[in-house]
Write a protein that holds these residues in place. Structure first.
Motif, PDB file in Angstrom:
ATOM      1  N   ASN A 334     -47.094 -40.887  -3.008  1.00 56.57           N
ATOM      2  CA  ASN A 334     -46.004 -39.920  -3.209  1.00 56.57           C
ATOM      3  C   ASN A 334     -45.173 -40.199  -4.462  1.00 56.57           C
ATOM      4  OD1 ASN A 334     -46.553 -38.521  -0.723  1.00 56.57           O
ATOM      5  ND2 ASN A 334     -45.649 -40.272   0.346  1.00 56.57           N
ATOM      6  N   MET A 335     -45.653 -41.073  -5.315  1.00 56.12           N
ATOM      7  CA  MET A 335     -44.906 -41.422  -6.518  1.00 56.12           C
ATOM      8  C   MET A 335     -44.802 -40.212  -7.451  1.00 56.12           C
ATOM      9  SD  MET A 335     -45.665 -44.657  -9.052  1.00 56.12           S
ATOM     10  CE  MET A 335     -45.913 -45.745  -7.627  1.00 56.12           C
ATOM     11  N   ALA A 336     -43.567 -39.886  -7.832  1.00 60.96           N
ATOM     12  CA  ALA A 336     -43.361 -38.733  -8.710  1.00 60.96           C
ATOM     13  C   ALA A 336     -43.892 -39.027 -10.105  1.00 60.96           C
ATOM     14  CB  ALA A 336     -41.873 -38.390  -8.777  1.00 60.96           C
ATOM     15  N   GLU A 337     -44.522 -38.040 -10.707  1.00 64.15           N
ATOM     16  CA  GLU A 337     -45.032 -38.206 -12.062  1.00 64.15           C
ATOM     17  C   GLU A 337     -43.865 -38.221 -13.051  1.00 64.15           C
ATOM     18  OE1 GLU A 337     -48.157 -38.771 -13.004  1.00 64.15           O
ATOM     19  OE2 GLU A 337     -48.681 -38.843 -10.870  1.00 64.15           O
ATOM     20  N   PRO A 338     -43.928 -39.057 -14.081  1.00 67.87           N
ATOM     21  CA  PRO A 338     -42.840 -39.078 -15.060  1.00 67.87           C
ATOM     22  C   PRO A 338     -42.836 -37.821 -15.919  1.00 67.87           C
ATOM     23  CG  PRO A 338     -44.649 -40.474 -15.779  1.00 67.87           C
ATOM     24  CD  PRO A 338     -44.983 -40.028 -14.392  1.00 67.87           C
ATOM     25  N   ALA A 339     -41.663 -37.452 -16.398  1.00 67.43           N
ATOM     26  CA  ALA A 339     -41.567 -36.324 -17.330  1.00 67.43           C
ATOM     27  C   ALA A 339     -42.233 -36.700 -18.652  1.00 67.43           C
ATOM     28  CB  ALA A 339     -40.104 -35.954 -17.553  1.00 67.43           C
ATOM     29  N   ASP A 340     -42.701 -35.685 -19.373  1.00 67.32           N
ATOM     30  CA  ASP A 340     -43.486 -35.931 -20.588  1.00 67.32           C
ATOM     31  C   ASP A 340     -42.769 -36.816 -21.598  1.00 67.32           C
ATOM     32  OD1 ASP A 340     -45.607 -34.386 -19.673  1.00 67.32           O
ATOM     33  OD2 ASP A 340     -44.739 -32.534 -20.466  1.00 67.32           O
ATOM     34  N   LEU A 341     -41.487 -36.568 -21.805  1.00 67.50           N
ATOM     35  CA  LEU A 341     -40.766 -37.275 -22.868  1.00 67.50           C
ATOM     36  C   LEU A 341     -40.179 -38.606 -22.420  1.00 67.50           C
ATOM     37  CD1 LEU A 341     -39.020 -34.230 -24.591  1.00 67.50           C
ATOM     38  CD2 LEU A 341     -40.995 -35.536 -25.401  1.00 67.50           C
ATOM     39  N   GLU A 342     -40.343 -38.960 -21.141  1.00 67.80           N
ATOM     40  CA  GLU A 342     -39.875 -40.260 -20.676  1.00 67.80           C
ATOM     41  C   GLU A 342     -40.621 -41.409 -21.355  1.00 67.80           C
ATOM     42  OE1 GLU A 342     -39.516 -41.017 -16.509  1.00 67.80           O
ATOM     43  OE2 GLU A 342     -38.796 -38.995 -16.087  1.00 67.80           O
ATOM     44  N   LEU A 343     -41.750 -41.097 -21.953  1.00 66.37           N
ATOM     45  CA  LEU A 343     -42.518 -42.101 -22.670  1.00 66.37           C
ATOM     46  C   LEU A 343     -41.681 -42.821 -23.721  1.00 66.37           C
ATOM     47  CD1 LEU A 343     -45.352 -43.310 -23.416  1.00 66.37           C
ATOM     48  CD2 LEU A 343     -45.614 -41.373 -24.980  1.00 66.37           C
ATOM     49  N   PHE A 344     -40.691 -42.120 -24.259  1.00 63.79           N
ATOM     50  CA  PHE A 344     -39.886 -42.677 -25.350  1.00 63.79           C
ATOM     51  C   PHE A 344     -38.599 -43.356 -24.871  1.00 63.79           C
ATOM     52  CE2 PHE A 344     -42.438 -39.181 -26.955  1.00 63.79           C
ATOM     53  CZ  PHE A 344     -43.030 -39.745 -28.076  1.00 63.79           C
ATOM     54  N   ASP A 345     -38.331 -43.296 -23.570  1.00 60.75           N
ATOM     55  CA  ASP A 345     -37.108 -43.895 -23.049  1.00 60.75           C
ATOM     56  C   ASP A 345     -37.245 -45.416 -22.954  1.00 60.75           C
ATOM     57  OD1 ASP A 345     -36.137 -41.357 -22.802  1.00 60.75           O
ATOM     58  OD2 ASP A 345     -36.448 -41.215 -20.633  1.00 60.75           O
ATOM     59  N   ASN A 346     -36.169 -46.123 -23.231  1.00 58.20           N
ATOM     60  CA  ASN A 346     -36.072 -47.565 -23.007  1.00 58.20           C
ATOM     61  C   ASN A 346     -37.079 -48.401 -23.806  1.00 58.20           C
ATOM     62  OD1 ASN A 346     -34.012 -47.175 -20.970  1.00 58.20           O
ATOM     63  ND2 ASN A 346     -35.658 -46.508 -19.609  1.00 58.20           N
ATOM     64  N   VAL A 347     -37.558 -47.846 -24.924  1.00 57.32           N
ATOM     65  CA  VAL A 347     -38.443 -48.627 -25.783  1.00 57.32           C
ATOM     66  C   VAL A 347     -37.627 -49.642 -26.581  1.00 57.32           C
ATOM     67  CG1 VAL A 347     -40.114 -48.531 -27.669  1.00 57.32           C
ATOM     68  CG2 VAL A 347     -40.110 -46.742 -25.906  1.00 57.32           C
ATOM     69  N   TYR A 348     -36.481 -49.176 -27.101  1.00 51.22           N
ATOM     70  CA  TYR A 348     -35.545 -50.051 -27.804  1.00 51.22           C
ATOM     71  C   TYR A 348     -34.188 -49.970 -27.110  1.00 51.22           C
ATOM     72  CZ  TYR A 348     -38.949 -50.105 -31.648  1.00 51.22           C
ATOM     73  OH  TYR A 348     -40.084 -50.252 -32.400  1.00 51.22           O
ATOM     74  N   THR A 349     -33.383 -51.002 -27.311  1.00 47.00           N
ATOM     75  CA  THR A 349     -32.060 -51.003 -26.686  1.00 47.00           C
ATOM     76  C   THR A 349     -31.087 -50.085 -27.404  1.00 47.00           C
ATOM     77  OG1 THR A 349     -31.403 -52.928 -28.014  1.00 47.00           O
ATOM     78  CG2 THR A 349     -32.336 -53.352 -25.826  1.00 47.00           C
ATOM     79  N   ALA A 350     -31.384 -49.726 -28.648  1.00 42.96           N
ATOM     80  CA  ALA A 350     -30.519 -48.849 -29.440  1.00 42.96           C
ATOM     81  C   ALA A 350     -31.384 -47.772 -30.093  1.00 42.96           C
ATOM     82  CB  ALA A 350     -29.775 -49.654 -30.510  1.00 42.96           C
ATOM     83  N   PRO A 351     -30.798 -46.659 -30.504  1.00 40.11           N
ATOM     84  CA  PRO A 351     -31.567 -45.602 -31.157  1.00 40.11           C
ATOM     85  C   PRO A 351     -32.366 -46.145 -32.343  1.00 40.11           C
ATOM     86  CG  PRO A 351     -29.360 -44.844 -30.675  1.00 40.11           C
ATOM     87  CD  PRO A 351     -29.363 -46.310 -30.359  1.00 40.11           C
ATOM     88  N   HIS A 352     -33.579 -45.632 -32.503  1.00 40.84           N
ATOM     89  CA  HIS A 352     -34.473 -46.116 -33.556  1.00 40.84           C
ATOM     90  C   HIS A 352     -35.053 -44.905 -34.290  1.00 40.84           C
ATOM     91  CE1 HIS A 352     -37.795 -48.131 -35.558  1.00 40.84           C
ATOM     92  NE2 HIS A 352     -37.282 -49.292 -35.192  1.00 40.84           N
ATOM     93  N   PRO A 353     -34.857 -44.807 -35.596  1.00 45.01           N
ATOM     94  CA  PRO A 353     -35.251 -43.599 -36.325  1.00 45.01           C
ATOM     95  C   PRO A 353     -36.749 -43.308 -36.270  1.00 45.01           C
ATOM     96  CG  PRO A 353     -34.619 -45.367 -37.834  1.00 45.01           C
ATOM     97  CD  PRO A 353     -34.207 -45.798 -36.474  1.00 45.01           C
ATOM     98  N   VAL A 354     -37.585 -44.327 -36.321  1.00 42.17           N
ATOM     99  CA  VAL A 354     -39.035 -44.094 -36.276  1.00 42.17           C
ATOM    100  C   VAL A 354     -39.430 -43.527 -34.920  1.00 42.17           C
ATOM    101  CG1 VAL A 354     -41.311 -45.184 -36.371  1.00 42.17           C
ATOM    102  CG2 VAL A 354     -39.519 -45.883 -37.984  1.00 42.17           C
ATOM    103  N   LEU A 355     -38.868 -44.102 -33.852  1.00 43.31           N
ATOM    104  CA  LEU A 355     -39.171 -43.604 -32.509  1.00 43.31           C
ATOM    105  C   LEU A 355     -38.625 -42.188 -32.329  1.00 43.31           C
ATOM    106  CD1 LEU A 355     -40.456 -44.553 -29.806  1.00 43.31           C
ATOM    107  CD2 LEU A 355     -38.141 -45.085 -29.046  1.00 43.31           C
ATOM    108  N   ALA A 356     -37.440 -41.915 -32.873  1.00 43.29           N
ATOM    109  CA  ALA A 356     -36.858 -40.575 -32.768  1.00 43.29           C
ATOM    110  C   ALA A 356     -37.752 -39.545 -33.452  1.00 43.29           C
ATOM    111  CB  ALA A 356     -35.463 -40.565 -33.383  1.00 43.29           C
ATOM    112  N   ARG A 357     -38.315 -39.910 -34.585  1.00 45.00           N
ATOM    113  CA  ARG A 357     -39.204 -38.987 -35.291  1.00 45.00           C
ATOM    114  C   ARG A 357     -40.490 -38.752 -34.489  1.00 45.00           C
ATOM    115  NH1 ARG A 357     -39.130 -41.442 -39.636  1.00 45.00           N
ATOM    116  NH2 ARG A 357     -41.122 -42.553 -39.612  1.00 45.00           N
ATOM    117  N   GLN A 358     -41.022 -39.808 -33.916  1.00 41.71           N
ATOM    118  CA  GLN A 358     -42.220 -39.656 -33.084  1.00 41.71           C
ATOM    119  C   GLN A 358     -41.940 -38.759 -31.882  1.00 41.71           C
ATOM    120  OE1 GLN A 358     -43.303 -43.662 -32.067  1.00 41.71           O
ATOM    121  NE2 GLN A 358     -44.354 -44.032 -34.027  1.00 41.71           N
TER     122      GLN A 358
END
Length: 376
Positions: A334-358
């Motif tokens: 019954n595990m809920a599937e993650p939302a598409d853009l959750e892939l980019f959450d919590n990769v870095y502790t602070a905003p990162h421009p390269v990740l934001a562009r991706q």
């Protein structure tokens, strides 16, 4: 304390004529120890039964997760079958504020720390890049890079010492990890700074398909004194010995004694992971030999000898194991599937421009499908 010799995987290897700290023999006989019995003074019948239940439940969870993987519900699973005593004995020795840094196999330790059973399998279902919040249970999420967690544990322990805290960091790893540079470098720093850290090596005889006798021409526990770290070699299938030795090492660390190294000699009775086939490299007779040293069976024998393993206890333990397995299975299915853009959450502790562009690029990519569907 009894000093016993156990056969190694390689008749020419270093494991044939060695001694182990053992308090509970494979037949369930309890051996007195002047050195280690004081660390078990609180282990009465109820606590023996609790340790037995822990090991049975953890084995049942391991079997359930393996079944889930075989049924296509998990992508992979690293079994701990046969290593329950090492994990439960050491895990139950820890204080809640101690911090654990583990490899991918310490699901028994995670159970002791109170991990949610659904969180235990999230990463193996491919649902999340991490399983749980480390600060909720004071245990870092499993480390797949072999031996890297020893560096993390040493750094945490050094910080605790600098802060004047008496918590202890514990790093769990296998025999194969002792050949990694990270592990040796971690011990150099731990010894140099007298960090309150325990290096807990589960020597389960096999680093995937490589026997320990191929990479170690002596006891693994003999390596630590070369760094200035005291070490213990314990029967890893003896839950009482693992508990007592870990408690002693914890006290050593809390009182300013610095790091310790524990080699728990145990056996991986299953595959390295569910992607592995151990019958291709392991003699079936070796597995049968180690089954006679099963950690659960030996504690059951002690409980039976003391008149504690009655039908009521058996039913209680069976019920707890079945309920835990059902909870894990339900959580997986019954595990809920993650939302598409959750892939980019919590990769870095602070905003990162390269990740934001991706993220922006991927968002536009997903929107292109919506546009295409709208065109139809």
């Amino acid at each position: 304390m009894s000093q016993v010799s156990l056969p190694g995987t390689d008749p020419t290897g270093p494991l044939n004529d060695e001694s182990y700290i053992q308090l509970l023999a494979p037949d369930g006989t309890r051996t007195a120890s002047e050195e280690f019995d004081p660390w078990l003074e609180d282990i009465d019948g109820d606590r023996l039964a609790a340790l037995y239940q822990d090991m049975v439940v953890v084995r049942r969870l391991d079997q359930e997760a393996t079944a889930l993987q075989r049924q296509g519900e998990l992508a992979l699973w690293p079994p701990l079958l046969g290593q329950e005593a090492a994990q439960i004995g050491s895990g139950r020795a820890l204080r809640r504020d101690d911090f654990v840094f583990s490899s991918y196999r310490e699901n028994g330790v995670a159970y002791c720390r109170g991990v949610d059973l659904t969180d235990m399998i999230r990463v193996w279902r491919g649902n999340r890049p991490s399983g749980w919040d480390p600060y909720e249970i004071n245990m870092a999420t499993p480390q797949v890079i072999i031996g890297a967690q020893t560096l993390h544990a040493t750094g945490y322990a050094m910080a605790a010492k600098f802060d004047g805290d008496d918590v202890v960091a514990v790093a769990y790893f296998g025999d194969g990890a002792t050949s990694q540079g990270d592990v040796n470098e971690a011990m150099v720093f731990a010894a140099s700074f007298q960090a309150p850290v325990i290096f807990f090596c589960q020597n389960n005889q096999w680093a995937i398909s490589e026997p320990v006798g191929l990479q170690a021409q002596g006891k693994l526990s003999d390596r630590a004194p070369g760094f200035g770290i005291p070490s213990y070699r314990v029967d890893g299938n003896d839950v009482l010995a693992c508990l007592a030795v870990t408690r002693k090492a914890l006290d050593h660390a809390r009182t300013g004694g610095g790091p310790s190294f524990i080699e728990a000699v145990t056996y991986r009775m299953g595959p390295h992971t569910t992607a592995d086939d151990p019958t291709r490299y392991r003699d079936a007779n070796e597995l049968e030999d180690w089954k006679r040293r099963d950690p659960i069976d030996r504690l059951a024998a002690l409980l039976s000898a003391e008149g504690l393993l009655d039908e009521a206890l058996r039913q209680r333990v069976r019920k707890a194991a079945d309920e835990a397995a059902a909870e894990m299975r339900a959580g997986c299915i019954n595990m809920a599937e993650p939302a598409d853009l959750e892939l980019f959450d919590n990769v870095y502790t602070a905003p990162h421009p390269v990740l934001a562009r991706q993220r922006q690029h991927y968002e536009r990519y997903l929107e292109s499908f919506e546009a295409a569907e709208g065109g139809h």
